[in-house]
Design an enzyme around this catalytic site. Structure first.
Site, PDB file in Angstrom:
ATOM      1  N   GLU A 195       0.829  -1.209   0.000  1.00  0.00           N
ATOM      2  CA  GLU A 195       0.000   0.000   0.000  1.00  0.00           C
ATOM      3  C   GLU A 195       0.864   1.260   0.000  1.00  0.00           C
ATOM      4  O   GLU A 195       0.755   2.131   0.866  1.00  0.00           O
ATOM      5  CB  GLU A 195      -0.984  -0.014   1.177  1.00  0.00           C
ATOM      6  CG  GLU A 195      -2.009  -1.124   1.045  1.00  0.00           C
ATOM      7  CD  GLU A 195      -3.145  -1.063   2.063  1.00  0.00           C
ATOM      8  OE1 GLU A 195      -3.104  -0.204   2.979  1.00  0.00           O
ATOM      9  OE2 GLU A 195      -4.077  -1.876   1.940  1.00  0.00           O
ATOM     10  N   GLU A 318      -5.234  -8.479  -0.787  1.00  0.00           N
ATOM     11  CA  GLU A 318      -6.026  -8.212   0.414  1.00  0.00           C
ATOM     12  C   GLU A 318      -7.477  -8.065  -0.013  1.00  0.00           C
ATOM     13  O   GLU A 318      -7.800  -7.231  -0.849  1.00  0.00           O
ATOM     14  CB  GLU A 318      -5.567  -6.946   1.145  1.00  0.00           C
ATOM     15  CG  GLU A 318      -4.220  -7.078   1.839  1.00  0.00           C
ATOM     16  CD  GLU A 318      -3.868  -5.880   2.715  1.00  0.00           C
ATOM     17  OE1 GLU A 318      -4.796  -5.222   3.246  1.00  0.00           O
ATOM     18  OE2 GLU A 318      -2.666  -5.610   2.882  1.00  0.00           O
TER      19      GLU A 318
END
Length: 514
Positions: A195, A318
């Protein structure tokens, strides 16, 4: 006015009856050119977050809970039974503050840090590289290591690759041997940051693409067949520009995979309870979950533009449902219960991944134990498996099987004037010729009738399993651990080469044909 209300009531009643009597015709194609469903789509995720590692996987070798070198035996057995193909570690956000050398060597000499992301707790590094990679060996799962780009260095990540993968003589392989491991683990999957657009550094796409190229340049493995798969931090949901920049600015020979993260969330500011939810909240969760179809399709279209041969894998590394934490638990630990809503969410999402197997070649449910949409929950010595666990166990038949493309027009599930597709499906044929069809009814109130022509599939005899319950809010507790488990499904008939199926509301069905 009364006549108008009566007319409206009758019209709505007839509409409901019509919806219940409607039959969905699903066509399943035997396509020689269809892709294989990569087993890694059924991967999992273990972050140093809450009770996922400590109190979950790892209890320490002095614990009275049966363990092997500190790792719980019951969790290992459950995950092996699940045929877990890969496991991502150590994060998540934690990865970009994790320095791997803190977690090797004698435990009493390892430094402690504060887990700034998740609860501000002290991390003693008692579970590190050896513990994780040895555990993956026992599980028969490929490790997927997330490297520290946010606060780490190129040298640090290059050293980690050498430490885990190099069998010859070098500073890092010598250090590995000193710490008790002679042979390398040969780790294939490497995430270069996590991220990067957020907790991994708040980078712009252009800046991260440059950082990725720099880190990837110094990560090499000449010794092991196929080398390593370097994976770029992907977009936040529908940030299609991020994918565009990655594919445009990173040479394909440096890019093994590109991530995508998407959670099914009602509202990030008001996520709703994991158990005490309304039908509208269920609908909103499923609306968010089913957006995965759009995300995968649009990200894949961008990737196709730069990589028409589909060499670069899409990794949805995810995904899952995200609700408020269970009442009375640490808000930084993300512990939530797992209901029939999660079973439906998991089944529908996995169908999407199966149907996009040409590009989606790995996915990681968040997370494995005690965090978010976990497949396993623990309470001291107790351990239970969740409805999501049972869905993934039923769907394991799709791992490395040949996709059988499906086409159909789904009936609609309507709440407050909004609609969603009520039926989700995918199918495959395994190496032994067995056909598996996974069906999900998203509708929380109405059963759905389905018809499938099986004459060209080369199978005649079908059996089935179903996961459902009396209420959407039902879950497996430590007092009733088997409230929701797969049971034999008999709601179908084979009539002259056509399967006629009636699937209950909010249920997941897997049929096997031989």
């Amino acid at each position: 006015m009364k006549k108008n209300l009566l007319f409206l009531f009758v019209a709505l009643s007839l509409q409901t009856i019509s919806a219940q009597n409607q039959t969905t015709i699903i066509a399943i194609k035997n396509d020689a050119g269809a892709p294989t469903i990569n087993k890694n789509i059924y991967g999992h995720f273990a972050e140093h977050l809450g009770r996922c590692i400590y109190g979950g996987f790892f209890v320490g070798d002095t614990s009275k809970i049966p363990n092997t070198k500190g790792v719980r035996n019951d969790i290992i057995a459950a995950l092996k039974d699940l045929k877990i193909p890969n496991l991502r570690w150590p994060g998540g956000c934690f990865a970009d503050t994790y320095h791997w050398k803190d977690g090797i060597g004698p435990q009493e000499q390892r430094p402690t840090i504060v887990n700034k992301w998740w609860g501000g707790v002290t991390e003693d590094n008692s579970f590190g590289t050896h513990d994780f990679l040895n555990m993956c060996e026992v599980l028969g799962a490929e490790p997927y290591l997330s490297g520290n780009v946010g606060s780490g260095t190129v040298q640090e990540l290059a050293d980690w690759v050498q430490y885990t993968n190099f069998s010859g003589k070098s500073p890092m392989s010598d250090l590995r041997r000193k710490n008790g491991r002679t042979e390398p683990w040969k780790v294939k999957f490497w995430g270069i940051g996590n991220e990067a657009w957020g907790c991994g550094g708040n980078m712009t796409a252009e800046y991260y693409a440059g950082e990725y190229r720099k880190f990837a340049t110094f990560m090499s493995d000449w010794e092991n067949t196929g080398g390593i798969t370097r994976i770029a931090s992907g977009s936040n949901g529908s940030d299609y520009n991020w994918t565009e920049v990655m594919m445009k600015n990173i040479p394909l020979n440096m890019l093994g995979g590109l991530g995508v993260h998407h959670y099914a969330v009602i509202d990030w500011n008001k996520k709703g309870d994991g158990v005490d939810f309304t039908e509208l909240q269920y609908f909103q969760t499923m609306k968010s979950a089913l957006k995965m179809e759009e995300l995968v399709t649009k990200h894949a279209a961008i990737m196709d533009k730069y990589d028409p041969e589909k060499k670069v894998a899409m990794l949805v590394d995810e995904w899952g449902g995200w609700y408020e934490v269970e009442k009375g638990t640490n808000p930084g630990f993300l512990y939530q219960q797992n209901t029939m809503r999660d079973a439906v969410l998991a089944g529908a999402t996995l169908n999407i991944f199966n149907n996009h197997a040409d590009r989606v070649r790995m996915a990681n449910l968040a997370q494995c134990v005690n965090v978010l949409q976990a497949v396993i929950l623990t309470d001291k010595a107790k351990m239970i498996t969740t409805p999501t666990y049972h869905v993934m166990k039923l769907y394991a038949v799709h791992q490395d099987a040949k996709l059988l493309p499906v086409s159909f027009q789904s009936p609609l599930y309507t709440v407050n004037g909004e609609t969603l597709p009520a039926v989700s499906a995918s199918a495959s044929k395994d190496k032994n010729g067995a056909v598996h069809i996974s069906l999900v009814n998203v509708d929380s109130k109405n059963k759905n009738k389905i018809e499938i022509d099986i004459k060209d599939l080369g199978v005649k005899n079908f059996t089935g399993s179903v996961i459902t319950s009396s209420k959407l809010q039902d879950y497996n507790s430590f007092d009733t651990p088997n409230k929701i488990v797969p049971v034999i499904f008999k709601g179908f008939e084979n009539k002259k080469g056509k399967l006629e199926i009636t699937i209950p509301p909010f249920s997941v069905v897997v049929l096997e044909g031989k």
